[in-house]
Design a protein around this motif. Structure first.
Motif, mmCIF file in Angstrom:
data_model
loop_
_atom_site.group_PDB
_atom_site.id
_atom_site.type_symbol
_atom_site.label_atom_id
_atom_site.label_comp_id
_atom_site.label_asym_id
_atom_site.label_seq_id
_atom_site.Cartn_x
_atom_site.Cartn_y
_atom_site.Cartn_z
ATOM 1 N N VAL A 79 4.638 -8.557 -4.718
ATOM 2 C CA VAL A 79 3.200 -8.388 -4.964
ATOM 3 C C VAL A 79 2.995 -7.313 -6.028
ATOM 4 O O VAL A 79 3.920 -6.582 -6.378
ATOM 5 C CB VAL A 79 2.441 -8.024 -3.669
ATOM 6 C CG1 VAL A 79 2.566 -9.133 -2.646
ATOM 7 C CG2 VAL A 79 2.916 -6.692 -3.094
ATOM 8 N N ALA A 80 1.771 -7.232 -6.534
ATOM 9 C CA ALA A 80 1.451 -6.299 -7.624
ATOM 10 C C ALA A 80 2.364 -6.558 -8.821
ATOM 11 O O ALA A 80 2.802 -5.639 -9.509
ATOM 12 C CB ALA A 80 1.542 -4.842 -7.165
ATOM 13 N N VAL A 94 -0.355 -5.210 2.160
ATOM 14 C CA VAL A 94 -1.591 -5.002 1.402
ATOM 15 C C VAL A 94 -1.583 -3.693 0.606
ATOM 16 O O VAL A 94 -2.014 -3.682 -0.561
ATOM 17 C CB VAL A 94 -2.813 -5.077 2.342
ATOM 18 C CG1 VAL A 94 -4.067 -4.592 1.637
ATOM 19 C CG2 VAL A 94 -3.013 -6.516 2.823
ATOM 20 N N PRO A 95 -1.098 -2.568 1.155
ATOM 21 C CA PRO A 95 -1.109 -1.335 0.350
ATOM 22 C C PRO A 95 -0.319 -1.443 -0.948
ATOM 23 O O PRO A 95 -0.631 -0.745 -1.920
ATOM 24 C CB PRO A 95 -0.483 -0.296 1.290
ATOM 25 C CG PRO A 95 -0.693 -0.822 2.662
ATOM 26 C CD PRO A 95 -0.604 -2.310 2.528
ATOM 27 N N SER A 100 -2.477 1.248 -2.835
ATOM 28 C CA SER A 100 -2.956 2.366 -2.010
ATOM 29 C C SER A 100 -1.828 3.015 -1.212
ATOM 30 O O SER A 100 -2.085 3.866 -0.373
ATOM 31 C CB SER A 100 -4.055 1.880 -1.058
ATOM 32 O OG SER A 100 -3.541 0.939 -0.123
ATOM 33 N N TYR A 101 -0.587 2.603 -1.460
ATOM 34 C CA TYR A 101 0.534 3.215 -0.745
ATOM 35 C C TYR A 101 0.623 4.696 -1.114
ATOM 36 O O TYR A 101 0.126 5.139 -2.149
ATOM 37 C CB TYR A 101 1.836 2.491 -1.063
ATOM 38 C CG TYR A 101 2.140 2.353 -2.534
ATOM 39 C CD1 TYR A 101 2.720 3.389 -3.262
ATOM 40 C CD2 TYR A 101 1.839 1.170 -3.212
ATOM 41 C CE1 TYR A 101 2.992 3.267 -4.607
ATOM 42 C CE2 TYR A 101 2.118 1.038 -4.563
ATOM 43 C CZ TYR A 101 2.688 2.091 -5.258
ATOM 44 O OH TYR A 101 2.944 1.969 -6.593
ATOM 45 N N SER A 102 1.285 5.442 -0.281
ATOM 46 C CA SER A 102 1.376 6.893 -0.454
ATOM 47 C C SER A 102 2.807 7.338 -0.203
ATOM 48 O O SER A 102 3.663 6.538 0.199
ATOM 49 C CB SER A 102 0.433 7.589 0.531
ATOM 50 O OG SER A 102 0.993 7.561 1.849
#
Length: 533
Positions: A79-80, A94-95, A100-102
């Motif tokens: 993904v991405a 999804v992150p 939006s992952y950290s």
């Protein structure tokens, strides 16, 4: 089918811990290196543990030496990018699509821990192999086991460099607790990886017909070395090594039908992805290295080892008129769905390209539930709604997998081709393109296209973007697409161009953040976070 010996594998698999030293060992059995790394047999057991640890790259929930602890770890590398979007909207995935992952996100930590766990185990074996008291059966055993360990160390650093950039290079077992690791420059790490792979290429066996199924050869090391040379921008070297693999005479692109279903409908390309057709024992002479994941087989995979099927197969069974079937891929979850720009564009696959045949991309779905008599046997329409819901869409069949004795089975336990000759040709094409050898790049690409019955290209068509498209046609789902785009320097450009779900990508997203637990625990030296996080 004979598999790599698995006795006592767990004795040599060490997991990393984020809250203390990330290379600390945690002994998982009463067997220990000191009482087992004493003979050739002990090292055979130990190196088998490295194979098991390596395939845990795909492990989801457990039942393995190293587990990511959530679904979709491999899909986080798809993904991405420019090929898929999330379908099932799995919370672990999804992150990575919306960026939006950290530094505390599960896969950001688990990939780091998996890689350093494999490195730690390889370092342990290498250190013990230098003990003068080891009783070797053959004079060549020491160099052979060292070659396998050094291959896997380089393989682990490959993921670390792609994902995190500069990372600590550790080539020995730490005898005391350390909190002062520093980040090693990417160029230096790549140099160490090249050294490891050159050693592996020198001492691994040359004849793939004389090694146990799933074992490494010099050609697997050279294939990976070609990629690492590309990572290091050493393009003439990458060209040379790729040519060595191609010219070895041990491998060939599969142009003729083979395997158990060779007399049934199909084609040579799709044959490679049918169950039992991945290894040389099936007649597959294209595979260079195959991870052993076979269902219900000693030395194979478990239910949680590889969930690629769940990712790529639609939730067709949720539609009225369908029921679960092994012939339809089993119980998929559509955790990712292909983007329409490539799979639904009539111009992306040219006429006659067998990689677009019904055996490789399932576009025609027919209701199969006899209990729904008014639909049974009729064609089900793919719509925008079924595509968005993940219930029906054109589906890549490489990872179709079902078992009639357990239709809800979650695993995808076909052996997995990690390296095959078609990719070697595409690595060669990349090396040529980076040297502006467009005719030679076109020639390498055309070797792959000839097998697929696709029209040949001329040097005016040979470009980075064409090669990236060709890698989709040939390697969709097999390659880690994020890794490929990062190596080409094309992650942001291609994602923004093609991916409607990831339009907030910045340059710094080419790397993941360093796990926060590593920074917090490494108080004895500066350990900077990657830019943007």
């Amino acid at each position: 089918m004979k598999k790599i010996l698995v006795a006592a594998t767990a004795a040599f698999v060490f997991l990393t811990t984020g809250c203390s030293g990330f290379l600390d060992e945690e002994l998982k059995s009463s067997l220990a290196p000191n009482n087992t790394y004493t003979s050739s047999y002990g090292f055979e057991v130990g190196v088998t543990g490295l194979y098991a640890y390596a395939r845990a790259e795909y492990n989801t929930w457990g039942g393995s030496a190293s587990s990511h602890g959530q679904a979709c770890p491999y899909e986080a590398l798809q993904v991405a990018t420019d090929i898929v979007v999330t379908g099932h909207k799995d919370g672990s995935l999804v992150p990575f699509e919306n960026l939006s992952y950290s530094p505390s996100t599960t896969f950001v930590n688990s990939y780091w821990n998996w890689a350093y766990g494999l490195i730690s185990s390889a370092n342990e074996l290498l250190e013990k192999s230098d003990n003068p008291d080891v009783k070797w059966d053959k004079a060549t055993d020491k160099s052979l086991f060292q070659a396998e360990a050094r291959f896997f160390r380089a393989y682990a650093y490959r993921s670390l460099v792609y994902l995190y950039g500069d990372v600590p290079y550790v080539d020995k077992i730490e005898k005391s607790f350390r909190i002062d690791f520093t980040r090693t420059a990417k160029a230096e790490v790549l140099g160490k990886m090249i050294d490891d792979l050159k050693f592996a290429a020198q001492y691994l066996p040359e004849n793939p017909d004389k090694v146990q199924t799933g074992k490494l050869t010099t050609w697997a090391a050279r294939h990976l070395l070609s990629e690492v040379y590309l990572m290091a921008a050493k393009y003439p070297e990458a060209e040379t090594v790729a040519k060595e693999v191609i010219a070895s005479g041990n491998y060939q692109l599969m142009n003729a039908r083979f395997g158990a279903n060779k007399d049934k409908a199909g084609d040579p390309f799709s044959d490679m992805f049918l169950e039992y057709n991945q290894n040389r024992t099936s007649g597959n002479k294209e595979s260079i290295w195959v991870m052993q994941l076979e269902y219900n087989t000693t030395g194979g995979g478990g239910e949680y080892e590889d969930w690629t099927k769940r990712a790529w197969v639609p939730k067709y069974y949720n539609l009225n008129g369908f029921t679960l079937a092994d012939t339809l891929g089993g119980r998929g979850l559509a955790q990712i769905v292909p983007m329409k720009w490539w799979i639904n564009d009539a111009n992306f696959f040219e006429e006659g390209d067998i990689r677009n045949s019904e055996y490789s991309i399932k576009r025609d779905w027919y209701y199969n539930n006899p209990a729904v008599a008014d639909k049974y046997g009729k064609k089900a329409e793919i719509t925008n709604a079924t595509w968005a819901a993940g219930t029906l869409f054109p589906a890549v069949t490489k990872y179709f997998y079902g078992k009639s004795d357990n239709l809800s089975y979650g695993g995808n336990n076909k052996d997995r081709m990690k390296f095959r000759l078609a990719e070697t040709y595409l690595l060669l094409a990349e090396a040529h393109l980076m040297q502006n050898h467009k005719k030679e790049a076109a020639d390498a690409i055309n070797e792959v296209r000839k097998r697929s019955h696709a029209p040949l290209i001329d040097e005016s068509q040979a470009s980075v973007d064409f090669l990236l498209d060709e890698r989709i046609r040939e390697l969709i789902g097999e390659e880690s697409r994020r890794f490929t785009l990062v190596r080409f320097g094309k992650l942001k450009e291609r994602t923004l161009k093609y991916n409607p779900n990831t339009q907030n990508m910045e340059d710094y997203h080419a790397l993941w953040p360093i796990p926060q637990t590593i920074i917090d625990s490494n108080t004895g030296a500066e350990f900077p976070q990657n830019q943007g996080y």
